[in-house]
Design a protein around this motif. Structure first.
Motif, mmCIF file in Angstrom:
data_model
loop_
_atom_site.group_PDB
_atom_site.id
_atom_site.type_symbol
_atom_site.label_atom_id
_atom_site.label_comp_id
_atom_site.label_asym_id
_atom_site.label_seq_id
_atom_site.Cartn_x
_atom_site.Cartn_y
_atom_site.Cartn_z
ATOM 1 N N SER A 139 -0.225 1.609 -45.383
ATOM 2 C CA SER A 139 -1.199 2.687 -45.600
ATOM 3 C C SER A 139 -1.322 3.068 -47.073
ATOM 4 N N THR A 140 -0.348 2.687 -47.887
ATOM 5 C CA THR A 140 -0.405 3.011 -49.319
ATOM 6 C C THR A 140 -1.365 2.098 -50.074
ATOM 7 N N PHE A 141 -1.879 1.076 -49.416
ATOM 8 C CA PHE A 141 -2.778 0.127 -50.086
ATOM 9 C C PHE A 141 -4.248 0.450 -49.853
ATOM 10 N N GLY A 142 -4.533 1.466 -49.050
ATOM 11 C CA GLY A 142 -5.931 1.792 -48.761
ATOM 12 C C GLY A 142 -6.203 3.276 -48.891
ATOM 13 N N TYR A 143 -7.470 3.628 -48.872
ATOM 14 C CA TYR A 143 -7.907 5.021 -48.949
ATOM 15 C C TYR A 143 -8.764 5.337 -47.729
ATOM 16 N N TYR A 144 -8.565 6.534 -47.176
ATOM 17 C CA TYR A 144 -9.240 6.910 -45.938
ATOM 18 C C TYR A 144 -9.767 8.329 -46.080
ATOM 19 N N GLN A 145 -10.587 8.709 -45.130
ATOM 20 C CA GLN A 145 -11.052 10.080 -45.083
ATOM 21 C C GLN A 145 -9.844 11.006 -44.895
ATOM 22 N N PRO A 146 -9.826 12.147 -45.583
ATOM 23 C CA PRO A 146 -8.661 13.042 -45.470
ATOM 24 C C PRO A 146 -8.323 13.414 -44.032
ATOM 25 N N SER A 147 -9.335 13.706 -43.211
ATOM 26 C CA SER A 147 -9.061 14.087 -41.822
ATOM 27 C C SER A 147 -8.453 12.924 -41.045
ATOM 28 N N THR A 148 -8.968 11.707 -41.295
ATOM 29 C CA THR A 148 -8.422 10.520 -40.623
ATOM 30 C C THR A 148 -6.980 10.281 -41.030
ATOM 31 N N PHE A 149 -6.700 10.396 -42.323
ATOM 32 C CA PHE A 149 -5.343 10.177 -42.794
ATOM 33 C C PHE A 149 -4.401 11.261 -42.281
ATOM 34 N N PHE A 150 -4.891 12.487 -42.159
ATOM 35 C CA PHE A 150 -4.069 13.581 -41.630
ATOM 36 C C PHE A 150 -3.565 13.244 -40.226
ATOM 37 N N PHE A 151 -4.473 12.824 -39.356
ATOM 38 C CA PHE A 151 -4.075 12.512 -37.985
ATOM 39 C C PHE A 151 -3.204 11.251 -37.930
ATOM 40 N N PHE A 152 -3.456 10.300 -38.832
ATOM 41 C CA PHE A 152 -2.608 9.110 -38.894
ATOM 42 C C PHE A 152 -1.178 9.489 -39.269
ATOM 43 N N ALA A 153 -1.027 10.330 -40.304
ATOM 44 C CA ALA A 153 0.305 10.731 -40.752
ATOM 45 C C ALA A 153 1.029 11.535 -39.684
ATOM 46 N N ASP A 228 -4.542 11.770 -59.971
ATOM 47 C CA ASP A 228 -5.209 10.566 -59.469
ATOM 48 C C ASP A 228 -4.465 9.940 -58.296
ATOM 49 N N GLY A 229 -3.251 10.449 -57.987
ATOM 50 C CA GLY A 229 -2.504 9.968 -56.824
ATOM 51 C C GLY A 229 -1.744 8.675 -57.036
ATOM 52 N N THR A 230 -1.811 8.086 -58.228
ATOM 53 C CA THR A 230 -1.146 6.801 -58.469
ATOM 54 C C THR A 230 0.371 6.923 -58.406
ATOM 55 N N ALA A 231 0.910 7.959 -59.050
ATOM 56 C CA ALA A 231 2.365 8.134 -59.059
ATOM 57 C C ALA A 231 2.899 8.351 -57.645
ATOM 58 N N GLU A 232 2.227 9.201 -56.889
ATOM 59 C CA GLU A 232 2.660 9.472 -55.513
ATOM 60 C C GLU A 232 2.569 8.211 -54.645
ATOM 61 N N GLN A 233 1.522 7.429 -54.867
ATOM 62 C CA GLN A 233 1.332 6.209 -54.075
ATOM 63 C C GLN A 233 2.419 5.191 -54.363
ATOM 64 N N ASP A 234 2.722 4.963 -55.638
ATOM 65 C CA ASP A 234 3.750 3.986 -55.992
ATOM 66 C C ASP A 234 5.118 4.412 -55.477
ATOM 67 N N SER A 235 5.410 5.701 -55.581
ATOM 68 C CA SER A 235 6.699 6.206 -55.107
ATOM 69 C C SER A 235 6.840 6.023 -53.597
ATOM 70 N N ALA A 236 5.792 6.401 -52.848
ATOM 71 C CA ALA A 236 5.838 6.275 -51.392
ATOM 72 C C ALA A 236 5.927 4.822 -50.960
ATOM 73 N N ARG A 237 5.225 3.955 -51.657
ATOM 74 C CA ARG A 237 5.265 2.527 -51.313
ATOM 75 C C ARG A 237 6.684 1.982 -51.451
ATOM 76 N N THR A 238 7.370 2.428 -52.478
ATOM 77 C CA THR A 238 8.766 2.011 -52.665
ATOM 78 C C THR A 238 9.652 2.541 -51.550
ATOM 79 N N PHE A 239 9.463 3.830 -51.199
ATOM 80 C CA PHE A 239 10.248 4.417 -50.103
ATOM 81 C C PHE A 239 10.103 3.608 -48.828
ATOM 82 N N PHE A 240 8.847 3.399 -48.442
ATOM 83 C CA PHE A 240 8.573 2.751 -47.159
ATOM 84 C C PHE A 240 9.072 1.309 -47.136
#
Length: 492
Positions: A139-153, A228-240
């Motif tokens: 999920s860190t490799f794509g972008y989705y509608q906020p509402s869609t991502f909320f329910f996914f998470a 821009d969300g890049t730092a958060e994305q890279d960090s989460a990708r490493t976690f997962f």
């Protein structure tokens, strides 16, 4: 009468329990009497297999790994919810819904623990957890509608909570049969994985914000923490990614341990009971050669669970209340607290605060391996748990400001704040470990009346109360956040 001695394939020596057990540290005076069948109950001497302890350490990591990954990836989730009205309350929704489903799943796992193979539950639940974490990784490799991502998470959080419920009941039951050293090792593993994940988060956050100017930091804060969300994305990708690899290693380690003679001799009794249930059930269906009253057996099992619950009510309430206070504050409230130093980036400050809590939690659990710092008194442990309520007003005095404010915080030191976060984690790990160890200890808990068959039930019921505490604490975080928002309208 001399105690009966017998040896098993594990090398552990068993001896009969004494006819009377007295706990000098217990507040209740309880005289225990036993009949001649007391020689059928055994306890394990302190002969510890380090290989099995390490596997249970890994299983302890696996139990809390999903929760810690979700918590430490909160910044990533929030970065994908920019523009959604659900962003402000996402953390509360995630902790509350996952804890609520965890309660129901754990209740079912506890009620059906004797009808399912512990090994099979560990295998399937561990595999499911791994699959869900892999989905979060992609999920860190794509972008989705906020509402869609909320329910996914939220759906991922709920699914992980359900899988972990079955994983934890099977693991707790097995570790409790091996004894307190293995239980303590598993509990330490739960805290250790949080430290590892937090260290990774701090490193990745530091690298991502390295070189940020005070102007850029101020702009980040004024924009409600939206970048821009890049730092958060890279960090989460490493976690997962790391978490998925660890779950695979844990799965393989458990498969190896399940074939050891020591494991079969100790936990194998649970497997044999499941096979016996299945054999008797088949006989009933095919020829009625064995007559059983299934309803009566289920009733007896429920009576046993209720009896153990009532016996350990003080331990169980104390354990639940520990996590009511912890979840009411951390991380829903603590992530709103900013550094008083304008040159400190909020992402790095948040990452360090997670590390401080998890370090405190780890050391709180670890020090319980030293007998001198352990108390077995149920009322004393309950007092420790209730005193932690003071953390709520203390954290409300910190710098919980998300915008301009006319009032200066009472606690405006970042150093003091980090010490408080560490103390919150230390007390949470220490008191919760005392509760779990005391609830399932035949030697120090006379309320079990030396019934060895109650040990797995006691540990499982304690785990259930822990999850109930998490759920209540998740709901409580909504109320505490409402108090903060009322005092500071800039948080709305």
């Amino acid at each position: 009468m001399l105690p009966h001695i017998s040896a098993t394939d594990s090398g552990a020596v068993y001896h009969a329990l004494p006819p009377v057990a007295v706990d000098d540290d217990c507040d209740d005076e309880l005289e225990l009497t036993f009949d001649d069948s007391a020689t059928d109950h055994f306890v394990v001497d302190e002969v510890v297999d380090s290989r099995i302890r390490w596997v249970y350490f890994m299983l302890g990591c696996a139990i809390l790994l999903p929760w810690n990954v979700l918590i430490t990836a909160t910044s990533f989730f929030l970065s994908r919810l920019v523009g959604s009205p659900l962003r402000a309350t996402f953390a509360s929704y995630m902790t509350t819904t996952s804890s609520l489903f965890n309660v129901f799943a754990l209740a079912h796992a506890t009620a059906t623990s004797k009808q399912s193979s512990p090994s099979r539950r560990v295998f399937w639940s561990a595999a499911s957890v791994t699959l869900i974490i892999v989905l979060l990784f992609f999920s860190t490799f794509g972008y989705y509608q906020p509402s869609t991502f909320f329910f996914f998470a939220i759906l991922c959080a709920i699914s992980l909570a359900i899988c972990v419920s079955y994983l934890s009941t099977a693991t707790y039951a097995g570790a409790s049969l091996f004894g307190a050293p293995y239980m303590q090792s598993m509990i330490s593993g739960q805290a250790a994985i949080a430290v590892v994940v937090s260290v990774v988060q701090v490193v990745t956050s530091a690298l991502s914000v390295w070189g940020s100017t005070p102007k850029a930091i101020a702009a980040f804060i004024s924009n409600d923490g939206v970048g821009d969300g890049t730092a958060e994305q890279d960090s989460a990708r490493t976690f997962f990614g790391i978490s998925a690899l660890f779950m695979i290693c844990t799965f393989m380690a458990y498969a190896w341990m399940a074939r050891l003679p020591a494991y079969k001799a100790t936990v194998g009794i649970l497997e044999e009971n499941v096979k016996l249930e299945g054999a008797l059930g088949s006989a009933d269906e095919t020829g009625g050669l064995v007559f059983r009253n299934t309803d009566q057996e289920n009733l007896e099992e429920r009576i046993q669970i209720i009896r153990v619950f009532k016996a350990n009510i003080i331990y169980e309430f104390a354990l639940a209340y520990v996590f009511v206070i912890t979840l009411a504050i951390f991380p829903v409230i603590t992530i709103t607290i900013q550094s008083t130093n304008p040159n400190t980036h909020p992402l790095l400050f948040t990452a360090i605060h997670f590390l401080m809590f998890n370090l405190g939690d780890f050391f709180g659990r670890y020090i319980c391996s030293f007998p001198r710092v352990i108390t077995w008194s149920a009322t004393r442990i309950l007092a420790f748990s209730i005193v932690r309520t003071l953390f709520i007003p203390i954290f409300l005095l910190c710098n919980t400001v998300q915008g301009p404010s006319r009032d200066l915080p009472v606690i405006s030191s970042d150093f003091v704040y980090m010490l408080l976060v560490g103390a919150l984690g230390l007390s949470s790990g220490y008191v919760s470990t005392l509760c779990v160890l005391g609830a399932s200890s035949l030697e120090h808990n006379p309320r079990l009346r030396q019934r060895r068959e109650d040990v797995p039930i006691a540990s499982t019921v304690a785990g259930f109360c822990l999850i109930v505490g998490l759920a209540i604490g998740g709901f409580g975080s909504f109320g505490i956040r409402a108090i903060i928002c009322h005092c500071n309208p800039f948080m709305n």
